[in-house]
Enzyme design. Sequence first.
Site, PDB file in Angstrom:
ATOM      1  N   LYS A 113       0.830  -1.210   0.000  1.00 51.40           N
ATOM      2  CA  LYS A 113       0.000   0.000   0.000  1.00 51.40           C
ATOM      3  C   LYS A 113       0.859   1.252   0.000  1.00 51.40           C
ATOM      4  O   LYS A 113       0.500   2.262  -0.600  1.00 51.40           O
ATOM      5  CB  LYS A 113      -0.939   0.015   1.216  1.00 51.40           C
ATOM      6  CG  LYS A 113      -2.057  -0.995   1.115  1.00 51.40           C
ATOM      7  CD  LYS A 113      -3.081  -0.752   2.211  1.00 51.40           C
ATOM      8  CE  LYS A 113      -4.139  -1.832   2.246  1.00 51.40           C
ATOM      9  NZ  LYS A 113      -5.051  -1.723   3.376  1.00 51.40           N
ATOM     10  N   LYS A 199      -5.090 -11.161  -6.001  1.00 49.06           N
ATOM     11  CA  LYS A 199      -6.197 -11.257  -5.047  1.00 49.06           C
ATOM     12  C   LYS A 199      -7.366 -10.339  -5.436  1.00 49.06           C
ATOM     13  O   LYS A 199      -7.122  -9.223  -5.896  1.00 49.06           O
ATOM     14  CB  LYS A 199      -5.623 -10.827  -3.690  1.00 49.06           C
ATOM     15  CG  LYS A 199      -6.484 -11.077  -2.507  1.00 49.06           C
ATOM     16  CD  LYS A 199      -5.844 -10.484  -1.261  1.00 49.06           C
ATOM     17  CE  LYS A 199      -5.890  -8.972  -1.251  1.00 49.06           C
ATOM     18  NZ  LYS A 199      -5.599  -8.336   0.028  1.00 49.06           N
ATOM     19  N   LYS A 202     -10.666  -4.649  -2.748  1.00 50.47           N
ATOM     20  CA  LYS A 202     -11.456  -3.409  -2.832  1.00 50.47           C
ATOM     21  C   LYS A 202     -10.658  -2.300  -3.488  1.00 50.47           C
ATOM     22  O   LYS A 202     -11.220  -1.355  -4.027  1.00 50.47           O
ATOM     23  CB  LYS A 202     -11.818  -2.926  -1.426  1.00 50.47           C
ATOM     24  CG  LYS A 202     -12.824  -3.753  -0.694  1.00 50.47           C
ATOM     25  CD  LYS A 202     -13.068  -3.122   0.692  1.00 50.47           C
ATOM     26  CE  LYS A 202     -13.542  -4.147   1.687  1.00 50.47           C
ATOM     27  NZ  LYS A 202     -13.447  -3.714   3.071  1.00 50.47           N
TER      28      LYS A 202
HETATM   29  P1  TYM Z   1     -10.289  -6.217   5.128  1.00 50.30           P
HETATM   30  O1  TYM Z   1     -11.361  -5.244   5.437  1.00 50.30           O
HETATM   31  O2  TYM Z   1      -9.288  -5.888   4.078  1.00 50.30           O
HETATM   32  O3  TYM Z   1     -10.926  -7.611   4.718  1.00 50.30           O
HETATM   33  C1  TYM Z   1     -11.913  -8.224   5.530  1.00 50.30           C
HETATM   34  C2  TYM Z   1     -11.758  -9.730   5.529  1.00 50.30           C
HETATM   35  O4  TYM Z   1     -11.850 -10.221   4.178  1.00 50.30           O
HETATM   36  C3  TYM Z   1     -10.722 -11.045   3.891  1.00 50.30           C
HETATM   37  N1  TYM Z   1     -10.394 -10.909   2.462  1.00 50.30           N
HETATM   38  C4  TYM Z   1     -10.314 -11.940   1.610  1.00 50.30           C
HETATM   39  N2  TYM Z   1     -10.486 -13.257   1.784  1.00 50.30           N
HETATM   40  C5  TYM Z   1     -10.353 -14.050   0.696  1.00 50.30           C
HETATM   41  N3  TYM Z   1     -10.051 -13.583  -0.541  1.00 50.30           N
HETATM   42  C6  TYM Z   1      -9.868 -12.271  -0.765  1.00 50.30           C
HETATM   43  N4  TYM Z   1      -9.600 -11.825  -1.978  1.00 50.30           N
HETATM   44  C7  TYM Z   1      -9.995 -11.374   0.345  1.00 50.30           C
HETATM   45  N5  TYM Z   1      -9.892 -10.025   0.488  1.00 50.30           N
HETATM   46  C8  TYM Z   1     -10.137  -9.755   1.795  1.00 50.30           C
HETATM   47  C9  TYM Z   1      -9.620 -10.510   4.793  1.00 50.30           C
HETATM   48  O5  TYM Z   1      -8.611 -11.475   4.995  1.00 50.30           O
HETATM   49  C10 TYM Z   1     -10.388 -10.183   6.046  1.00 50.30           C
HETATM   50  O6  TYM Z   1     -10.559 -11.345   6.845  1.00 50.30           O
HETATM   51  N6  TYM Z   1      -7.036  -5.800   8.887  1.00 50.30           N
HETATM   52  C11 TYM Z   1      -8.297  -6.366   8.496  1.00 50.30           C
HETATM   53  C12 TYM Z   1      -9.435  -5.945   9.360  1.00 50.30           C
HETATM   54  C13 TYM Z   1      -9.214  -6.106  10.824  1.00 50.30           C
HETATM   55  C14 TYM Z   1      -9.277  -7.309  11.548  1.00 50.30           C
HETATM   56  C15 TYM Z   1      -9.051  -6.954  12.903  1.00 50.30           C
HETATM   57  C16 TYM Z   1      -9.504  -8.625  11.187  1.00 50.30           C
HETATM   58  C17 TYM Z   1      -8.948  -5.099  11.710  1.00 50.30           C
HETATM   59  N7  TYM Z   1      -8.862  -5.618  12.963  1.00 50.30           N
HETATM   60  C18 TYM Z   1      -9.034  -7.916  13.923  1.00 50.30           C
HETATM   61  C19 TYM Z   1      -9.478  -9.598  12.196  1.00 50.30           C
HETATM   62  C20 TYM Z   1      -9.248  -9.230  13.515  1.00 50.30           C
HETATM   63  C21 TYM Z   1      -8.607  -5.907   7.076  1.00 50.30           C
HETATM   64  O7  TYM Z   1      -8.158  -4.910   6.608  1.00 50.30           O
HETATM   65  O8  TYM Z   1      -9.528  -6.669   6.454  1.00 50.30           O
END
Ligand code: TYM
Length: 335
Positions: A113, A199, A202
């Site tokens: 990023k 992947k 968003k």
């Molecule tokens: P975020 O918002 O980017 O994504 C949310 C969840 O979706 C999963 N994910 C995917 N899984 C499979 N294939 C994909 N292409 C894909 N893109 C996204 C992510 O692995 C995630 O589980 N840092 C985290 C949010 C967060 C969090 C936490 C998660 C903040 N605090 C505490 C668990 C525990 C994030 O940015 O996810």
Amino acid sequence: MTKARILSGVQPTGNLHLGNYLGAIKNWVDFQRDFENFFCVVDLHAITVPHDPQVLAHDTRTIAALYLACGIDLQYSTIFVQSHICAHSELAWLLNCITPLNWLERMIQYKEKAIKQGDNVSVGLLDYPVLMAADILLYDADKVPVGEDQKQHLELTRDLVIRTNDRFGSPEKPIFKMPEPLILKEGARVMSLSDGTAKMSKSDPSEMSRINLLDPPDVIAKKIKKTKTDPIKGLTFDDPTRPECHNLLTLYRLLSKQSKESVARECENMGWGQFKPLLSETVVSSLAPIQQRYQELMSEPTYLQDVLSQGKDKATAVADRTLARVQDALGFLRP
Ligand code: TYM
């Protein structure tokens, strides 16, 4: 017997896509009866990249409504907004002072990023995994269900548990509980529709690269029709030279709830012209009930507000207890 605890979250940056659903939320729903669950909308994480203040609150409500629409059940789970609980920011600060800078500088997501943003990178983006560790550790979570891309952040959380417990706790009286990642083999890395080696994300500038949970049926059909494929007839999961084929068959398998063997048999002689409409139909019919429930929830704003307000109370009670434990261990004067 008390149930093991789960914590997870999603950032309110725009719409959710099939990767978020299959990698995370669908698993939360499937497992929720067996655990005590806390699911947060991580709005503080959403401002680590430049954001639009006009849409943050709306996007936060959208994600909370989607949790419910996807099947999160309040009988088993608590839904809350991260910024409603001050302990998240506060524990993040305490952990900041324990985290070596070079642990953060080597995080892959930060590097990816940061490259995209050039000089504009905020300290918050670098610090993002520490806030995520605070989210998890405040709830003494046993398991954290996420997609594959969050694995490194969870390893950092685990390293922080060891470091903090070694420095400020004792084997008899650890400060933090050690969380385990819960990453399933299938669905943990849903790939882009335009490139089977990248992947689904968003932040991809092309809308055609992902299917959003709120996309209308005609948009879903159009995106699937335009999906990158190959000229080979006969579809298979197991050819490493055909990543798009593996990805689309996996989407079909997970959404149609069939075994891999049955999908492999059904599709072994199919061409793309036959498979794509089948996949479109499956995606549309899987998302229809979610979309309908989402519309109902968004038209009842006071209900959603009540859910988040009750979630705040439940989450605060747990988080404040943990924060006090950490403050005591670090030697702060009690007010
Ligand atoms: P975020 O918002 O980017 O994504 C949310 C969840 O979706 C999963 N994910 C995917 N899984 C499979 N294939 C994909 N292409 C894909 N893109 C996204 C992510 O692995 C995630 O589980 N840092 C985290 C949010 C967060 C969090 C936490 C998660 C903040 N605090 C505490 C668990 C525990 C994030 O940015 O996810």
